[in-house]
Design a protein around this motif. Structure first.
Motif, PDB file in Angstrom:
ATOM      1  N   LEU A   1      -6.149 126.794  78.970  1.00  0.00           N
ATOM      2  CA  LEU A   1      -7.174 126.069  78.219  1.00  0.00           C
ATOM      3  C   LEU A   1      -7.654 124.840  78.983  1.00  0.00           C
ATOM      4  O   LEU A   1      -8.844 124.517  78.975  1.00  0.00           O
TER       5      LEU A   1
ATOM      6  N   ILE B   1     -14.277 122.827  79.194  1.00  0.00           N
ATOM      7  CA  ILE B   1     -14.583 122.330  77.853  1.00  0.00           C
ATOM      8  C   ILE B   1     -14.704 120.811  77.939  1.00  0.00           C
ATOM      9  O   ILE B   1     -13.754 120.142  78.352  1.00  0.00           O
TER      10      ILE B   1
ATOM     11  N   GLU C   1      -2.650 121.868  69.198  1.00  0.00           N
ATOM     12  CA  GLU C   1      -3.815 121.836  70.082  1.00  0.00           C
ATOM     13  C   GLU C   1      -4.399 123.232  70.273  1.00  0.00           C
ATOM     14  O   GLU C   1      -5.622 123.405  70.262  1.00  0.00           O
TER      15      GLU C   1
ATOM     16  N   VAL D   1     -15.347 128.893  72.780  1.00  0.00           N
ATOM     17  CA  VAL D   1     -14.430 129.075  73.903  1.00  0.00           C
ATOM     18  C   VAL D   1     -14.700 130.403  74.597  1.00  0.00           C
ATOM     19  O   VAL D   1     -14.682 130.499  75.825  1.00  0.00           O
TER      20      VAL D   1
ATOM     21  N   THR E   1     -11.876 117.322  77.110  1.00  0.00           N
ATOM     22  CA  THR E   1     -10.556 117.836  76.731  1.00  0.00           C
ATOM     23  C   THR E   1      -9.459 117.481  77.730  1.00  0.00           C
ATOM     24  O   THR E   1      -8.287 117.713  77.452  1.00  0.00           O
TER      25      THR E   1
ATOM     26  N   VAL F   1      -8.207 124.507  69.132  1.00  0.00           N
ATOM     27  CA  VAL F   1      -9.139 125.213  70.017  1.00  0.00           C
ATOM     28  C   VAL F   1      -9.544 126.543  69.399  1.00  0.00           C
ATOM     29  O   VAL F   1     -10.705 126.960  69.482  1.00  0.00           O
TER      30      VAL F   1
END
Length: 205
Positions: free
Chosen positions: A138, A143, A179, A190, A146, A183
């Motif tokens: 991730l 993103i 977390e 995403v 983040t 997401v």
């Protein structure tokens, strides 16, 4: 290396004993059972430094690499030869320590060696490894805004492993799961980012 070293003292000793640069493999070898925690700290360093966009693309794969090795029950981080030889600037490490002095100081106040099974048990190592693989993936995604949130959760993981504190590691697991769930609430966005990121990578070849 003194097992009583806190994370900040660890950085201070590195800067004192190795002015200039030090090969990454030598640095990790010096910390034996603390090596995964130290490697994780080094991996998330770009997420906290004022670098151009894309710092997560550097940190993320390294975090996932550490996670995969914990999943495989490795006792010490394995690195490709080119990464073993990579010099680590001790001045950069010291700037990292100063930049994160407050969260590090708080984590050190609440951390101490305890609950060893949470660190060393095979199931615990696999849990940490799986979460690090996911969080690293991730973090690698483009993103916006983040890097710091993921970096702070990974900082808790790193300090827990360095201090060998199972209770702090349990807190890191909880924060990591939260977390990932947050997401997941934006899964459509995403997925689009993953697709866009994959197309960019494919265009390089």
């Amino acid at each position: 290396m003194d097992d009583g070293l806190t994370t900040q003292r660890l950085f201070e000793r590195i800067a004192r004993d190795h002015p200039g640069t030090l090969p990454l493999a030598d640095l990790l070898d010096a910390f034996s059972e603390r090596a995964f925690g130290l490697f994780l700290l080094l991996a998330i360093l770009p997420a906290f430094l004022p670098l151009p966009a894309g710092a997560g693309a550097i940190s993320g794969p390294l975090v996932s690499l550490a996670g995969l090795q914990l999943l495989a029950q490795a006792e010490h981080p394995w690195l490709p030869r080119w990464l073993q030889r990579r010099p680590v600037s001790t001045a950069s490490l010291d700037r990292f320590r100063v930049r994160l002095a407050r969260p590090l100081a708080w984590l050190e106040r609440v951390s101490r060696p305890r609950w060893p099974a949470m660190i060393d048990h095979r199931a615990a190592k696999a849990t940490s490894g799986l979460l690090l693989v996911v969080l690293g993936g991730l973090l690698a995604l483009p993103i916006p805004l983040t890097n710091y949130p993921f970096g702070l959760v990974l900082l808790v993981f790193a300090v827990a492993l360095i201090e060998r504190d199972g209770r702090t590691l349990a807190m890191a697991w909880a924060l990591g799961v939260i977390e990932v769930l947050l997401v997941a609430l934006f899964v459509d966005d995403v997925a689009k980012l993953l697709l866009s990121f994959g197309e960019r990578v494919a265009a390089w070849f």
